[in-house]
Design a protein around this motif. Structure first.
Motif, PDB file in Angstrom:
ATOM      1  N   SER A 137      36.463  43.299  21.819  1.00 24.82           N
ATOM      2  CA  SER A 137      37.855  43.446  22.230  1.00 24.82           C
ATOM      3  C   SER A 137      38.100  44.831  22.808  1.00 24.82           C
ATOM      4  CB  SER A 137      38.803  43.179  21.063  1.00 24.82           C
ATOM      5  OG  SER A 137      38.746  44.235  20.124  1.00 24.82           O
ATOM      6  N   GLN A 138      37.375  45.849  22.326  1.00 21.93           N
ATOM      7  CA  GLN A 138      37.510  47.176  22.907  1.00 21.93           C
ATOM      8  C   GLN A 138      36.966  47.197  24.329  1.00 21.93           C
ATOM      9  OE1 GLN A 138      35.700  50.054  20.337  1.00 21.93           O
ATOM     10  NE2 GLN A 138      37.626  50.433  19.292  1.00 21.93           N
ATOM     11  N   LEU A 139      35.851  46.503  24.552  1.00 18.91           N
ATOM     12  CA  LEU A 139      35.313  46.416  25.899  1.00 18.91           C
ATOM     13  C   LEU A 139      36.281  45.673  26.808  1.00 18.91           C
ATOM     14  CD1 LEU A 139      31.543  45.669  25.269  1.00 18.91           C
ATOM     15  CD2 LEU A 139      32.549  47.770  26.142  1.00 18.91           C
ATOM     16  N   GLN A 140      36.879  44.604  26.286  1.00 18.25           N
ATOM     17  CA  GLN A 140      37.838  43.847  27.068  1.00 18.25           C
ATOM     18  C   GLN A 140      39.020  44.732  27.444  1.00 18.25           C
ATOM     19  OE1 GLN A 140      39.430  40.458  25.050  1.00 18.25           O
ATOM     20  NE2 GLN A 140      40.212  39.538  26.906  1.00 18.25           N
ATOM     21  N   THR A 141      39.506  45.533  26.504  1.00 17.55           N
ATOM     22  CA  THR A 141      40.612  46.439  26.773  1.00 17.55           C
ATOM     23  C   THR A 141      40.227  47.450  27.839  1.00 17.55           C
ATOM     24  OG1 THR A 141      41.381  46.191  24.501  1.00 17.55           O
ATOM     25  CG2 THR A 141      42.185  48.109  25.725  1.00 17.55           C
ATOM     26  N   SER A 142      39.010  47.969  27.773  1.00 19.93           N
ATOM     27  CA  SER A 142      38.585  48.949  28.771  1.00 19.93           C
ATOM     28  C   SER A 142      38.449  48.304  30.144  1.00 19.93           C
ATOM     29  CB  SER A 142      37.289  49.626  28.350  1.00 19.93           C
ATOM     30  OG  SER A 142      36.228  48.719  28.335  1.00 19.93           O
ATOM     31  N   TYR A 143      38.018  47.050  30.215  1.00 17.65           N
ATOM     32  CA  TYR A 143      37.941  46.364  31.499  1.00 17.65           C
ATOM     33  C   TYR A 143      39.327  46.123  32.076  1.00 17.65           C
ATOM     34  CZ  TYR A 143      32.941  45.504  30.950  1.00 17.65           C
ATOM     35  OH  TYR A 143      31.590  45.657  30.816  1.00 17.65           O
ATOM     36  N   VAL A 144      40.288  45.793  31.232  1.00 17.51           N
ATOM     37  CA  VAL A 144      41.668  45.615  31.691  1.00 17.51           C
ATOM     38  C   VAL A 144      42.191  46.930  32.253  1.00 17.51           C
ATOM     39  CG1 VAL A 144      44.019  45.159  30.917  1.00 17.51           C
ATOM     40  CG2 VAL A 144      42.162  43.664  30.174  1.00 17.51           C
ATOM     41  N   PHE A 145      41.951  48.015  31.517  1.00 16.09           N
ATOM     42  CA  PHE A 145      42.395  49.327  31.987  1.00 16.09           C
ATOM     43  C   PHE A 145      41.744  49.674  33.315  1.00 16.09           C
ATOM     44  CE2 PHE A 145      41.929  53.986  32.054  1.00 16.09           C
ATOM     45  CZ  PHE A 145      43.276  54.332  32.064  1.00 16.09           C
ATOM     46  N   ALA A 151      43.565  48.530  40.728  1.00 13.60           N
ATOM     47  CA  ALA A 151      44.707  47.939  41.425  1.00 13.60           C
ATOM     48  C   ALA A 151      45.646  49.021  41.937  1.00 13.60           C
ATOM     49  CB  ALA A 151      45.447  46.973  40.500  1.00 13.60           C
ATOM     50  N   LEU A 152      45.892  50.041  41.131  1.00 14.38           N
ATOM     51  CA  LEU A 152      46.756  51.146  41.563  1.00 14.38           C
ATOM     52  C   LEU A 152      46.139  51.897  42.741  1.00 14.38           C
ATOM     53  CD1 LEU A 152      48.035  52.569  38.170  1.00 14.38           C
ATOM     54  CD2 LEU A 152      49.372  51.404  39.923  1.00 14.38           C
ATOM     55  N   LEU A 159      49.507  51.383  50.846  1.00  9.62           N
ATOM     56  CA  LEU A 159      50.711  52.111  51.249  1.00  9.62           C
ATOM     57  C   LEU A 159      50.393  53.158  52.310  1.00  9.62           C
ATOM     58  CD1 LEU A 159      52.555  52.583  47.832  1.00  9.62           C
ATOM     59  CD2 LEU A 159      53.263  51.158  49.760  1.00  9.62           C
ATOM     60  N   VAL A 160      49.299  53.868  52.148  1.00  8.69           N
ATOM     61  CA  VAL A 160      48.899  54.867  53.133  1.00  8.69           C
ATOM     62  C   VAL A 160      48.566  54.191  54.454  1.00  8.69           C
ATOM     63  CG1 VAL A 160      47.080  56.533  53.712  1.00  8.69           C
ATOM     64  CG2 VAL A 160      48.124  56.546  51.447  1.00  8.69           C
TER      65      VAL A 160
END
Length: 196
Positions: A137-145, A151-152, A159-160
């Protein structure tokens, strides 16, 4: 080999000594035994590692000690034991082994909150080791992050790109009347106007 000021032992130092029965490495400055192999010392009965600068014995070294069938006496007193999470394997071995002489007197040299505490009286909560129990679940959280960050970055890039496109389009629209006035218009300009 006692009293030689040794910091480290070279790998394979004992390979040519299969009949060795006693090994005295006391009163040196040994800081670790990580690369040292005790394999092949099947007749080793006594190992003295006292009065060194050992902070921890890793699981690989402890496994080698367990694999020495004749080893009956190990001395580890007067070392600089660091009582943090890395010492857990040593603590387990000390509690299970009858090879270590004077193990009741072994104490922590650091950290300050553990200074002078007997190794055999340390339990897991004293070490405050917060080992992640749910690694997937920690790996999953890091992949989401990581996905959010990518994406940002992509959104900023878009935008540029859009800003640059509109800035270039404004420049083209400002220069088109000048091109018509100078009669330097070529056949691709109407296509360009339709594209904008």
């Amino acid at each position: 080999m006692a009293d030689n000021g040794l910091l480290l032992l070279p790998a394979g130092i004992f390979t040519a000594l299969p009949a060795l029965r006693q090994l005295d490495l006391s009163n040196n400055s040994l800081v670790g035994l990580r690369n040292v192999s005790f394999q092949g010392l099947g007749q080793l009965q006594s190992l003295n590692l006292s009065d060194n600068s050992l902070g921890v014995l890793r699981n690989g070294t402890l496994a080698q000690f367990r694999g020495l069938p004749a080893l009956r006496h190990v001395r580890l007193d007067r070392n600089a034991w660091v009582c943090d999470c890395a010492i857990e394997d040593l603590l387990a071995w000390l509690k299970d082994s009858d090879q270590v002489e004077g193990k009741e007197a072994l104490t922590c040299a650091s950290p300050d909150k553990m200074l002078g505490k007997a190794l055999l009286k340390i339990n897991g909560s004293d070490l405050n080791c917060s080992v992640p129990t749910d690694l997937p679940s920690q790996l999953q959280t890091s992949y989401v992050f990581l996905g959010i960050v990518l994406a940002l970055i992509g959104a900023i890039f878009l935008l540029v790109l859009v800003y640059k496109t509109f800035t270039d389009a404004d420049t083209i629209q400002q220069k088109l009347p000048q091109l018509f006035r100078k009669k330097m218009l070529c056949s691709s300009v109407p296509v360009l106007i339709l594209y904008i």
